[in-house]
Motif scaffolding. Structure first.
Motif, PDB file in Angstrom:
ATOM      1  N   GLY A  12     -30.540  -7.952  -4.701  1.00 29.03           N
ATOM      2  CA  GLY A  12     -31.415  -9.016  -5.182  1.00 29.03           C
ATOM      3  C   GLY A  12     -32.974  -8.822  -4.291  1.00 29.03           C
ATOM      4  N   HIS A  13     -33.068  -7.529  -3.977  1.00 25.24           N
ATOM      5  CA  HIS A  13     -34.419  -7.343  -3.142  1.00 25.24           C
ATOM      6  C   HIS A  13     -35.518  -7.384  -3.929  1.00 25.24           C
ATOM      7  N   ALA A  14     -35.519  -7.114  -5.329  1.00 21.21           N
ATOM      8  CA  ALA A  14     -36.704  -6.987  -6.306  1.00 21.21           C
ATOM      9  C   ALA A  14     -37.543  -5.954  -6.049  1.00 21.21           C
ATOM     10  N   VAL A  15     -37.389  -4.856  -5.251  1.00 23.72           N
ATOM     11  CA  VAL A  15     -38.213  -3.694  -5.151  1.00 23.72           C
ATOM     12  C   VAL A  15     -38.354  -2.952  -6.588  1.00 23.72           C
ATOM     13  N   CYS A  16     -37.455  -3.071  -7.220  1.00 21.62           N
ATOM     14  CA  CYS A  16     -37.253  -2.370  -8.682  1.00 21.62           C
ATOM     15  C   CYS A  16     -38.246  -3.205  -9.412  1.00 21.62           C
ATOM     16  N   GLN A  17     -38.249  -4.380  -9.449  1.00 20.52           N
ATOM     17  CA  GLN A  17     -39.088  -5.262 -10.209  1.00 20.52           C
ATOM     18  C   GLN A  17     -40.577  -4.916  -9.940  1.00 20.52           C
ATOM     19  N   ASP A  18     -40.936  -5.002  -8.491  1.00 19.64           N
ATOM     20  CA  ASP A  18     -42.356  -4.522  -8.206  1.00 19.64           C
ATOM     21  C   ASP A  18     -42.823  -3.172  -8.560  1.00 19.64           C
ATOM     22  N   GLU A  19     -41.803  -2.292  -8.852  1.00 22.73           N
ATOM     23  CA  GLU A  19     -42.061  -0.701  -9.100  1.00 22.73           C
ATOM     24  C   GLU A  19     -42.329  -0.772 -10.762  1.00 22.73           C
ATOM     25  N   ALA A  20     -41.273  -1.574 -11.535  1.00 22.35           N
ATOM     26  CA  ALA A  20     -41.261  -1.428 -12.604  1.00 22.35           C
ATOM     27  C   ALA A  20     -41.147  -2.835 -13.425  1.00 22.35           C
ATOM     28  N   PRO A  21     -42.161  -3.593 -13.628  1.00 22.54           N
ATOM     29  CA  PRO A  21     -41.761  -4.952 -13.936  1.00 22.54           C
ATOM     30  C   PRO A  21     -41.489  -5.175 -15.533  1.00 22.54           C
ATOM     31  N   ALA A  22     -41.795  -3.898 -16.194  1.00 19.92           N
ATOM     32  CA  ALA A  22     -41.321  -4.082 -17.585  1.00 19.92           C
ATOM     33  C   ALA A  22     -39.725  -3.543 -17.957  1.00 19.92           C
ATOM     34  N   LEU A  23     -39.544  -3.124 -16.675  1.00 19.34           N
ATOM     35  CA  LEU A  23     -37.814  -2.691 -16.527  1.00 19.34           C
ATOM     36  C   LEU A  23     -36.843  -3.602 -16.153  1.00 19.34           C
ATOM     37  N   PHE A  24     -37.333  -4.515 -15.066  1.00 22.74           N
ATOM     38  CA  PHE A  24     -36.281  -5.210 -14.404  1.00 22.74           C
ATOM     39  C   PHE A  24     -36.939  -6.343 -13.950  1.00 22.74           C
ATOM     40  N   GLN A  25     -35.803  -7.434 -14.060  1.00 27.15           N
ATOM     41  CA  GLN A  25     -36.248  -8.871 -13.731  1.00 27.15           C
ATOM     42  C   GLN A  25     -35.132  -9.301 -12.567  1.00 27.15           C
ATOM     43  N   VAL A  26     -35.748  -9.726 -11.708  1.00 30.93           N
ATOM     44  CA  VAL A  26     -34.567 -10.358 -10.576  1.00 30.93           C
ATOM     45  C   VAL A  26     -34.913 -11.814 -10.436  1.00 30.93           C
ATOM     46  N   PRO A  27     -34.048 -12.676 -10.716  1.00 28.66           N
ATOM     47  CA  PRO A  27     -34.190 -14.063 -10.385  1.00 28.66           C
ATOM     48  C   PRO A  27     -34.424 -14.261  -8.914  1.00 28.66           C
ATOM     49  N   LYS A  28     -35.011 -15.264  -8.437  1.00 26.59           N
ATOM     50  CA  LYS A  28     -35.148 -15.801  -7.019  1.00 26.59           C
ATOM     51  C   LYS A  28     -33.696 -15.720  -6.006  1.00 26.59           C
ATOM     52  N   THR A  29     -33.016 -15.872  -6.527  1.00 28.47           N
ATOM     53  CA  THR A  29     -31.599 -15.788  -6.003  1.00 28.47           C
ATOM     54  C   THR A  29     -30.362 -15.162  -6.990  1.00 28.47           C
ATOM     55  N   GLY A  30     -30.169 -14.154  -6.887  1.00 28.59           N
ATOM     56  CA  GLY A  30     -29.353 -13.392  -8.046  1.00 28.59           C
ATOM     57  C   GLY A  30     -29.543 -11.717  -7.857  1.00 28.59           C
ATOM     58  N   GLN A  31     -29.145 -11.276  -8.956  1.00 31.83           N
ATOM     59  CA  GLN A  31     -29.021  -9.972  -8.954  1.00 31.83           C
ATOM     60  C   GLN A  31     -30.087  -9.388 -10.314  1.00 31.83           C
TER      61      GLN A  31
END
Ligand code: SF4
Length: 69
Positions: A12-31
């Motif tokens: 759940g580091h959310a690096v993926c969401q930072d790089e590609a917000p259209a493709l990934f969503q990461v909740p505050k706590t979770g995967q």
């Protein structure tokens, strides 16, 4: 190409969401939740997300021949 996540590795580091917000969503706590497995025009952002995921939970696979038509 298709995005795949190994949820045994995702922390759940959310690096993926930072790089590609259209493709990934990461909740505050979770995967991560993959919003769109086929990155389409966001392929470059998807590659960056795969590269920079700190746990290497993401991969891009090319196993769907019908998608190449
Ligand atoms: S960057 Fe990797 S570990 Fe972090 S939420 Fe995305 S897939 Fe999970």
């Amino acid at each position: 190409m298709r995005l795949v996540v190994d949820l045994d590795l995702c922390q759940g580091h959310a690096v993926c969401q930072d790089e590609a917000p259209a493709l990934f969503q990461v909740p505050k706590t979770g995967q991560v939740e993959i919003l769109r497995a086929d990155p389409g025009t966001d392929l470059e952002a998807a590659r960056l997300a795969v590269r920079y995921c700190p746990t290497q939970a993401l991969s891009l696979v090319d196993d769907s021949p019908e998608e190449r038509r």
